[in-house]
Write an enzyme that holds these catalytic residues in place. Structure first.
Site, short mmCIF file in Angstrom:
data_model
loop_
_atom_site.label_atom_id
_atom_site.label_comp_id
_atom_site.label_asym_id
_atom_site.label_seq_id
_atom_site.Cartn_x
_atom_site.Cartn_y
_atom_site.Cartn_z
N ASP A 186 0.83 -1.21 0.00
CA ASP A 186 0.00 0.00 0.00
C ASP A 186 0.86 1.25 0.00
O ASP A 186 2.02 1.24 0.40
CB ASP A 186 -0.85 0.03 1.27
CG ASP A 186 -2.24 -0.50 1.03
OD1 ASP A 186 -2.57 -0.77 -0.13
OD2 ASP A 186 -2.98 -0.64 2.02
N LYS A 214 -1.44 4.95 -4.58
CA LYS A 214 -1.65 6.09 -5.49
C LYS A 214 -0.35 6.80 -5.84
O LYS A 214 -0.37 7.92 -6.31
CB LYS A 214 -2.58 7.10 -4.83
CG LYS A 214 -3.97 6.59 -4.67
CD LYS A 214 -4.81 7.62 -3.93
CE LYS A 214 -6.06 6.98 -3.38
NZ LYS A 214 -6.62 7.67 -2.24
N MET A 220 -8.38 9.93 8.26
CA MET A 220 -8.92 10.42 6.97
C MET A 220 -9.89 11.58 7.19
O MET A 220 -10.91 11.67 6.51
CB MET A 220 -9.60 9.28 6.20
CG MET A 220 -8.63 8.20 5.77
SD MET A 220 -9.42 6.75 5.09
CE MET A 220 -9.68 5.76 6.56
#
Ligand code: SAH
Length: 259
Positions: A42, A64, A180
């Protein structure tokens, strides 16, 4: 006559890589990483952790990085399944703890549904590391009798949290640790302010436990201003509650005390 040995059961190890500092890896995690022939990694897993991987291991980044869109979840699950069924020793390396947000539960369920055995190795979750890195206990006999770990980023609108209700629970003496939460700061601040005083202490900790760590101490009322002024952003954890009282200063770069 000896019986033929059973073929090994296809297995995937879901391993928590901790918050970033490789010294916070568990011994079990290091052992699993060393043994892996395929690693699916990740975004938030620091490169330092990958030093434990075999040189021959295939390392697949599924985050990402480099501005790419993150790898679709279905692809990750298919890849893990395919490699495990092919007899590879598959480690799925996830930031923090695999079962605190980050879809570890979904991945385990999908693998089990396909007959793959799943081993889970705990990691130190970001919220714990964030609190410790600024010297704050998450529980304290005088201030907090428990902790809530919540995400600011729900899967869809229908599962959005009621921040007023969470604020009311926090007012009972529970520390709130929000993952988050930065992109949702305005919404969660408004909801929490319906139940908590604007002066409730709040800490923002970005890149906890790494060399890039930055943090700021403010109040619930000062959250948006502090985020903007300090330029703090994801990945960050917000900590809300009286356990932060008395923290005169935070770790580098600067302590920020908003009104
Ligand atoms: N499984 C992870 C959480 C994954 S969700 C864990 O247990 O820690 C991703 C969120 O975790 C980020 O958006 C951020 O809120 C938080 N996070 C992960 N690593 C962090 C770090 N080093 N410092 C601060 N927050 C972090």
């Amino acid at each position: 006559m000896s019986a033929r040995p059973e073929p090994p059961v296809p297995t995937v190890w879901l391993v928590g890589a901790g918050p970033g500092d490789p010294e916070l890896l568990t011994l079990k995690a290091v052992r699993a990483i060393r043994a892996a022939t395929v690693l699916l990694v990740d975004d938030l897993v620091g490169d330092a952790v990958l030093r434990y991987a075999r040189r021959s291991a295939r390392i697949v980044h599924v985050g990402k990085r480099g501005g790419c869109r993150s790898t679709p979840q279905a692809f990750i699950e298919q890849l893990m399944l395919r490699e495990a069924l092919a007899g590879e020793r598959v480690v799925r390396l996830k930031g923090g703890d695999p079962f605190i947000f980050g879809r570890g539960g979904e991945e385990a369920a999908s693998l089990r549904a396909h007959g793959v055995h799943v081993e889970v190795v705990n990691g130190i979750t970001a919220g714990l590391a964030a609190a410790t890195s600024i010297g704050a206990p998450l529980t304290h006999r005088d201030h907090a009798h428990g902790v809530m770990l919540v995400t600011g980023h729900a899967k869809d609108e229908s599962t959005t949290l009621d921040w007023r209700v969470l604020g009311a629970a926090a007012a009972q003496g529970l520390t709130l640790v929000i993952y988050m939460g930065v992109s949702q700061a305005a919404r969660l601040q408004a909801g929490l302010l319906e139940a908590l005083p604007a002066g409730t202490p709040l800490a923002i900790v970005q890149h906890a436990s790494t060399a890039r760590q930055r943090s700021a101490l403010t109040t619930l009322g000062g959250l948006l201003d502090t985020l903007a002024r300090e330029g703090l952003g994801s990945p960050a954890v917000l900590i809300v509650g009286d356990v932060l009282r008395g923290l005169a200063q935070l770790s580098p770069p600067v302590a920020t005390q908003a009104a």
